[in-house]
Design a protein around this motif. Structure first.
Motif, PDB file in Angstrom:
ATOM      1  N   VAL A  75       8.123  87.584 -23.415  1.00 53.37           N
ATOM      2  CA  VAL A  75       9.561  87.595 -23.710  1.00 53.37           C
ATOM      3  C   VAL A  75      10.371  87.437 -22.419  1.00 53.37           C
ATOM      4  O   VAL A  75      11.396  86.747 -22.392  1.00 53.37           O
ATOM      5  CB  VAL A  75       9.948  88.895 -24.442  1.00 53.37           C
ATOM      6  N   LEU A  78      10.343  83.874 -21.531  1.00 51.08           N
ATOM      7  CA  LEU A  78      11.203  83.149 -22.471  1.00 51.08           C
ATOM      8  C   LEU A  78      12.674  83.303 -22.076  1.00 51.08           C
ATOM      9  O   LEU A  78      13.444  82.343 -22.103  1.00 51.08           O
ATOM     10  CB  LEU A  78      10.976  83.679 -23.886  1.00 51.08           C
ATOM     11  N   GLY A  82      15.073  80.317 -20.841  1.00 50.57           N
ATOM     12  CA  GLY A  82      16.258  80.075 -21.664  1.00 50.57           C
ATOM     13  C   GLY A  82      17.546  80.164 -20.867  1.00 50.57           C
ATOM     14  O   GLY A  82      18.483  79.385 -21.084  1.00 50.57           O
ATOM     15  N   CYS A  89      19.187  78.098 -28.365  1.00 51.99           N
ATOM     16  CA  CYS A  89      18.048  78.373 -29.252  1.00 51.99           C
ATOM     17  C   CYS A  89      17.087  79.370 -28.603  1.00 51.99           C
ATOM     18  O   CYS A  89      16.689  80.359 -29.236  1.00 51.99           O
ATOM     19  CB  CYS A  89      17.327  77.069 -29.573  1.00 51.99           C
ATOM     20  N   LEU A  90      16.733  79.126 -27.328  1.00 50.99           N
ATOM     21  CA  LEU A  90      15.820  80.022 -26.627  1.00 50.99           C
ATOM     22  C   LEU A  90      16.445  81.396 -26.416  1.00 50.99           C
ATOM     23  O   LEU A  90      15.773  82.430 -26.551  1.00 50.99           O
ATOM     24  CB  LEU A  90      15.411  79.419 -25.281  1.00 50.99           C
ATOM     25  N   GLY A  92      18.741  82.769 -28.299  1.00 55.33           N
ATOM     26  CA  GLY A  92      18.783  83.447 -29.600  1.00 55.33           C
ATOM     27  C   GLY A  92      17.426  84.028 -29.972  1.00 55.33           C
ATOM     28  O   GLY A  92      17.324  85.156 -30.470  1.00 55.33           O
ATOM     29  N   THR A  93      16.370  83.245 -29.704  1.00 53.36           N
ATOM     30  CA  THR A  93      15.003  83.736 -29.948  1.00 53.36           C
ATOM     31  C   THR A  93      14.694  84.931 -29.051  1.00 53.36           C
ATOM     32  O   THR A  93      14.089  85.917 -29.491  1.00 53.36           O
ATOM     33  CB  THR A  93      13.974  82.615 -29.685  1.00 53.36           C
ATOM     34  N   PHE A  94      15.123  84.821 -27.802  1.00 49.21           N
ATOM     35  CA  PHE A  94      14.926  85.907 -26.839  1.00 49.21           C
ATOM     36  C   PHE A  94      15.627  87.188 -27.311  1.00 49.21           C
ATOM     37  O   PHE A  94      15.047  88.282 -27.283  1.00 49.21           O
ATOM     38  CB  PHE A  94      15.467  85.466 -25.474  1.00 49.21           C
ATOM     39  N   THR A  96      16.440  88.025 -30.383  1.00 51.12           N
ATOM     40  CA  THR A  96      15.743  88.542 -31.571  1.00 51.12           C
ATOM     41  C   THR A  96      14.486  89.312 -31.179  1.00 51.12           C
ATOM     42  O   THR A  96      14.209  90.400 -31.704  1.00 51.12           O
ATOM     43  CB  THR A  96      15.372  87.386 -32.510  1.00 51.12           C
ATOM     44  N   CYS A  97      13.726  88.751 -30.228  1.00 45.84           N
ATOM     45  CA  CYS A  97      12.508  89.430 -29.754  1.00 45.84           C
ATOM     46  C   CYS A  97      12.845  90.764 -29.093  1.00 45.84           C
ATOM     47  O   CYS A  97      12.133  91.755 -29.283  1.00 45.84           O
ATOM     48  CB  CYS A  97      11.756  88.541 -28.769  1.00 45.84           C
ATOM     49  N   CYS A 227      25.155  83.234 -24.236  1.00 44.68           N
ATOM     50  CA  CYS A 227      25.057  82.334 -25.385  1.00 44.68           C
ATOM     51  C   CYS A 227      26.453  81.902 -25.854  1.00 44.68           C
ATOM     52  O   CYS A 227      26.695  80.721 -26.131  1.00 44.68           O
ATOM     53  CB  CYS A 227      24.303  83.024 -26.513  1.00 44.68           C
TER      54      CYS A 227
END
Length: 236
Positions: A75, A78, A82, A89-90, A92-94, A96-97, A227
């Motif tokens: 993470v 990531l 990002g 996108c990265l 947002g994924t980061f 969430t993780c 973001c």
């Protein structure tokens, strides 16, 4: 078009925090592997009394820590990538993780606080059972003596709170090291040593968890701000 001004500062600040997070994951992974292969805990938790295995709750927690450390390193990478690429996108994924990791850490912290004394309690019960079998000459007495001697040699202790007035049999059966007489007279029994062994390691894990939680909170805030900054910069 890349971000400018304060948002650019946040970008590099997030990168620094993610690098620290990645390092923290590596440290947690290293500490977990050290705890897994520590000679004291390994010698004790690999013992077997007849058909009964020593309590392995501690190792379950260690395996969870190993998984957490590995996930944190992924993470963190990531998040670094990002932030540098300014990818919504990265990021947002980061984010969430991070939320999932934070929720798991809180849940694990609550479970650990509720059961913080259970690991030492289970090990002490296992030791008392082995000591009783060794002193009373029950079946599998030789196996019980080997278990007790391993406790005494590993922790440099002798006897327990639960079994008193057994000093003579302890020395008669050569269950204690001869240089443990001073420890025995000073009441540094095995129950006390077991508490010290596990409380010290749990304290270390607790400090690491608090530091990581603080870093994660800052990262969640910064990732969302960045973001939003990336989204706004793409409009102009």
């Amino acid at each position: 078009m890349g971000v400018e001004g304060c948002t650019k500062c946040i970008k590099y600040l997030l990168f620094v925090f993610n690098f620290i997070f990645w390092l923290a994951g590596g440290i947690i992974l290293g500490v977990a592997l050290w705890l897994r292969h520590d000679s004291q805990t390994t010698n004790i938790l690999y013992l077997q009394l007849g058909d009964k295995q020593a309590p392995n709750t501690f190792y379950v927690g260690i395996y969870i820590l190993i998984a957490v450390g590995a996930v944190m390193m992924f993470v963190g990478f990531l998040g670094c990538y990002g932030a540098i690429q300014e990818s919504q996108c990265l990021l947002g994924t980061f984010f969430t993780c991070l939320v999932i990791l934070f929720a798991c850490e809180v849940a694990a912290g609550i479970w650990g606080f509720v059961n913080k004394d259970q690991i030492a309690k289970d090990v002490k019960q296992f030791y008392d059972q082995a000591l009783q079998q060794a002193l009373m000459g029950e079946s599998d007495a030789n196996n019980a003596k080997a278990v007790v001697k391993t406790f005494h040699e590993t922790l440099d202790c002798c006897g327990s709170d639960a079994i008193t007035g057994a000093f003579t049999p302890l020395w008669k059966d050569d269950l204690c090291r001869k240089d443990s007489l001073k420890s025995l007279l000073e009441n540094t029994n095995c129950h006390k040593k077991i508490d010290e062994l596990f409380s010290g390691k749990l304290y270390l894990i607790g400090i690491a968890a608090v530091v990581v939680a603080v870093i994660m909170i800052f990262e969640m805030i910064l990732s969302m701000v960045l973001c939003c900054g990336i989204r706004n910069s793409s409009v102009y």
